[in-house]
Scaffold this active site. Structure first.
Site, PDB file in Angstrom:
ATOM      1  N   TYR A   1       0.821  -1.220   0.000  1.00 16.46           N
ATOM      2  CA  TYR A   1       0.000   0.000   0.000  1.00 16.46           C
ATOM      3  C   TYR A   1       0.851   1.265   0.000  1.00 16.46           C
ATOM      4  CZ  TYR A   1      -4.653  -1.965   0.948  1.00 16.46           C
ATOM      5  OH  TYR A   1      -5.854  -2.596   0.858  1.00 16.46           O
TER       6      TYR A   1
ATOM      7  N   LYS B   1       2.977 -15.490   3.118  1.00 12.37           N
ATOM      8  CA  LYS B   1       3.176 -16.270   1.889  1.00 12.37           C
ATOM      9  C   LYS B   1       4.667 -16.577   1.837  1.00 12.37           C
ATOM     10  CE  LYS B   1       1.663 -18.048  -2.006  1.00 12.37           C
ATOM     11  NZ  LYS B   1       0.705 -19.170  -2.074  1.00 12.37           N
TER      12      LYS B   1
ATOM     13  N   ASP C   1      -3.198 -18.285   1.261  1.00 10.71           N
ATOM     14  CA  ASP C   1      -4.217 -18.960   0.439  1.00 10.71           C
ATOM     15  C   ASP C   1      -4.953 -20.016   1.251  1.00 10.71           C
ATOM     16  OD1 ASP C   1      -1.784 -20.308   0.537  1.00 10.71           O
ATOM     17  OD2 ASP C   1      -1.826 -20.985  -1.547  1.00 10.71           O
TER      18      ASP C   1
ATOM     19  N   ASP D   1      -6.352  -6.854   4.427  1.00  9.65           N
ATOM     20  CA  ASP D   1      -7.471  -6.209   3.745  1.00  9.65           C
ATOM     21  C   ASP D   1      -8.405  -7.271   3.183  1.00  9.65           C
ATOM     22  OD1 ASP D   1      -8.995  -4.164   2.438  1.00  9.65           O
ATOM     23  OD2 ASP D   1      -7.954  -4.664   0.568  1.00  9.65           O
TER      24      ASP D   1
ATOM     25  N   ASP E   1     -12.273  -8.832   4.908  1.00 12.72           N
ATOM     26  CA  ASP E   1     -13.567  -8.798   4.208  1.00 12.72           C
ATOM     27  C   ASP E   1     -14.212 -10.182   4.233  1.00 12.72           C
ATOM     28  OD1 ASP E   1     -13.455  -6.105   3.461  1.00 12.72           O
ATOM     29  OD2 ASP E   1     -14.210  -6.541   1.437  1.00 12.72           O
TER      30      ASP E   1
HETATM   31  C1  IPM Z   1     -10.362  -1.031   4.049  1.00 12.87           C
HETATM   32  C2  IPM Z   1     -10.574  -0.485   2.666  1.00 12.87           C
HETATM   33  C3  IPM Z   1      -9.406   0.424   2.331  1.00 12.87           C
HETATM   34  C4  IPM Z   1      -8.154  -0.427   2.358  1.00 12.87           C
HETATM   35  C5  IPM Z   1      -9.540   1.147   0.991  1.00 12.87           C
HETATM   36  C6  IPM Z   1     -10.805   1.949   0.930  1.00 12.87           C
HETATM   37  C7  IPM Z   1      -8.330   1.991   0.692  1.00 12.87           C
HETATM   38  O1  IPM Z   1     -10.753  -1.508   1.755  1.00 12.87           O
HETATM   39  O2  IPM Z   1     -10.276  -0.237   5.003  1.00 12.87           O
HETATM   40  O3  IPM Z   1     -10.285  -2.244   4.188  1.00 12.87           O
HETATM   41  O4  IPM Z   1      -7.848  -1.116   1.377  1.00 12.87           O
HETATM   42  O5  IPM Z   1      -7.466  -0.404   3.376  1.00 12.87           O
HETATM   43 MG    MG Z   2     -10.864  -3.439   2.626  1.00 11.62          MG
END
Ligand code: IPM
Ligand code: MG
Length: 356
Positions: A142, A191, A223, A247, A251
């Site tokens: 990032y 990884k 993975d 990240d 999710d």
């Molecule tokens: C998160 C989001 C952010 C990230 C984006 C919006 C830059 O997906 O907070 O997880 O990737 O960190």
């Molecule tokens: Mg995210």
């Protein structure tokens, strides 16, 4: 206690969910005798529209001069084609970096009242889902060098991923300390079969492990972790990983709880000042319809009370109120199932306020 909170409402459903969280905070202040003062800061797409940049200097200044930041959500399709240097997401990344918030805590916890909303088979859900992803937040790909240039007549893009030992050490300590307060089981995700950054990650985490003999540490490839999260989520207690893996996995972890709208997060650095936000996005498609779920933001405010303000009882009171409202059968549209009572974003806020 007196606390100054920088509030970034952001885009899409951001303003409506933050409004409910502020009402909840006001109720807590009233009940426990605190004063919460809010200073609003513009960031994200709305700031691009108004100031031509997603993070005006004054907004960053407010984040650096407060007791903590509460953020709704930023971004939306309207700003998909703006210059990457001023994209809404860039505001978020700059705030994280400038505030030094290297540790992002994202709980994946199933509310038993919402078990049927999980996309996983009931037999898997019944084993329990209650773990925490500790994501490194201001390093890795990032924040590496990036460029797109022409090479041999075609465009070539490069994103550099790097980690130095001190960056791994500090996030590892947060993860071990967190594991000590939970089930004392830490899984470090990398990884290491391919990447140098991961090999250094693994070696460094192992070195720090010697300071925490009570924590059971194991390593898992990213993975395989993605697979294990849906196969047997009950095996996880605390997961620590680098920025991009975190990240993606966070999710996935939130989705299996069936209620991405319910999940808060905290981002912390060396001091007590942090940034708190729900993990969902700005959901522009439902903005203004009343369908947004304010609970993720309300629980983020509760996390702020606990982690940044040392207000455990206050934080617990908010969590208890959320649980009570769920027990009473109230649901926003995203978590509605037959036989429950559907309420709007502001009605959900009302109910939680009433129960504190
Ligand atoms: C998160 C989001 C952010 C990230 C984006 C919006 C830059 O997906 O907070 O997880 O990737 O960190
Ligand atoms: Mg995210």
């Amino acid at each position: 206690m007196k606390k100054t909170i920088t509030v970034i409402k952001g885009d899409g459903i951001g303003p409506e969910i933050v409004k409910e969280a502020m009402r909840v905070m006001d109720r807590v202040a009233e009940k426990f005798g605190h004063t919460f003062t809010y200073q609003e800061a513009a960031a994200g797409g709305c700031a691009i529209d108004q100031y031509g940049t997603s993070l005006p200097a004054e907004s960053l200044e407010k984040c650096l001069n407060c007791d903590s930041v509460l953020l709704g959500a930023v971004g939306g399709p309207k700003w998909d084609n703006v210059d990457p240097a001023i994209r809404p997401e860039k505001a978020l990344l700059t705030i994280r970096k400038e505030m030094g918030l290297y540790a992002n805590l994202r709980p994946a916890k199933l509310f038993p009242q919402l078990a049927s909303a999980s996309p996983l088979k009931q037999s898997i859900v019944d084993e329990g889902i209650d773990f925490l992803v500790v994501r490194e937040l201001i390093g890795g790909v990032y924040f590496g060098k990036r460029e797109t240039k022409e090479v041999d007549g075609e465009l070539k893009a490069t994103d550099e991923m790097s980690y130095s030992e001190h960056e791994i050490e500090r996030i590892a300590r947060v993860a071990f300390n967190t594991a000590m307060k939970r089930g004392k089981k830490l899984i470090s995700v990398d990884k290491a079969n391919v990447l140098d950054t991961s090999r250094l990650w693994r070696k460094t985490v192992e070195r720090i492990a010697s300071e925490y003999p009570q924590v059971e540490l194991s390593h898992m490839l990213v993975d395989n972790t993605a697979m294990q999260i849906v196969k047997r989520p009950s095996q996880f207690d605390v997961v620590v990983t680098e920025n991009m893996f975190g990240d993606i996995l966070s999710d996935e972890a939130s989705m299996i709880t069936g209620s991405i709208g319910m999940i808060p997060s905290s981002s912390l650095g060396e001091g007590t000042r942090g940034m708190y936000e729900p993990i969902h996005g700005s959901a522009p498609d439902i903005a203004g319809t009343g369908a947004a779920n304010p609970v993720g933001t309300i629980l983020s405010a509760a996390m702020m009370m606990k982690y940044s303000f040392d207000m455990d009882a206050e934080s617990d009171a908010v969590e208890a109120a959320v649980n009570k409202v769920l027990d009473q059968g109230y649901r926003t549209a995203d978590i509605y199932t037959e036989g429950t009572k559907q309420v709007t974003c502001s009605q959900m806020g009302d109910l939680i306020v009433e129960n504190i």
